[in-house]
Write a protein that holds these residues in place. Sequence first.
Motif, PDB file in Angstrom:
ATOM      1  N   UNK A  15     -23.684  51.087  -3.820  1.00 41.03           N
ATOM      2  CA  UNK A  15     -23.269  52.489  -3.831  1.00 41.03           C
ATOM      3  C   UNK A  15     -22.406  52.887  -2.647  1.00 41.03           C
ATOM      4  N   UNK A  16     -22.421  52.132  -1.569  1.00 38.16           N
ATOM      5  CA  UNK A  16     -21.629  52.479  -0.387  1.00 38.16           C
ATOM      6  C   UNK A  16     -20.214  51.953  -0.604  1.00 38.16           C
ATOM      7  N   UNK A  17     -19.246  52.861  -0.607  1.00 34.68           N
ATOM      8  CA  UNK A  17     -17.850  52.491  -0.869  1.00 34.68           C
ATOM      9  C   UNK A  17     -17.012  52.465   0.403  1.00 34.68           C
ATOM     10  N   UNK A  18     -17.389  53.244   1.394  1.00 28.64           N
ATOM     11  CA  UNK A  18     -16.683  53.299   2.673  1.00 28.64           C
ATOM     12  C   UNK A  18     -17.636  53.906   3.695  1.00 28.64           C
ATOM     13  N   UNK A  19     -17.380  53.644   4.978  1.00 26.97           N
ATOM     14  CA  UNK A  19     -18.240  54.183   6.030  1.00 26.97           C
ATOM     15  C   UNK A  19     -17.388  54.765   7.153  1.00 26.97           C
ATOM     16  N   UNK A  20     -17.814  55.910   7.650  1.00 28.07           N
ATOM     17  CA  UNK A  20     -17.174  56.587   8.777  1.00 28.07           C
ATOM     18  C   UNK A  20     -18.257  56.741   9.831  1.00 28.07           C
ATOM     19  N   UNK A  21     -18.187  55.937  10.875  1.00 27.50           N
ATOM     20  CA  UNK A  21     -19.257  55.821  11.864  1.00 27.50           C
ATOM     21  C   UNK A  21     -18.786  56.369  13.203  1.00 27.50           C
TER      22      UNK A  21
END
Length: 117
Positions: A15-21
């Motif tokens: 379900x995780x398509x992109x991450x902004x950390x």
Amino acid sequence: MTRTRVDHRTRESGNVRAAFLVAPPDPGGSAFPADAAATFVSVEAQMLRCPSTVVASANDPYATVTSAGALAAAWGSDFRVAGALGHLNAASGIGEWSQGRRLLEGVLTSAVSTGII
């Protein structure tokens, strides 16, 4: 989201398509609050399975630019330095943080244009 959850969710979930950390702390740093953030202490960062961007501050008391950049590299993330803003969180007084919003919009635009989301 803690470092443990980032590692786990991007590996175990489709379900995780992109991450902004934003503002990942350095558990080895002298100012790191080990008692308050114990989930960061023993996690080994590994390549994430989704495109990601890490944003750091040039003067974050909890992480140097070098340590944040090393974490971004281990995760396979793009790396951005937002300037000297202290620790990037609600308590830092950065308000709406328009620069962060623009960075996030760039990540989303890239993800959409490449068909990731």
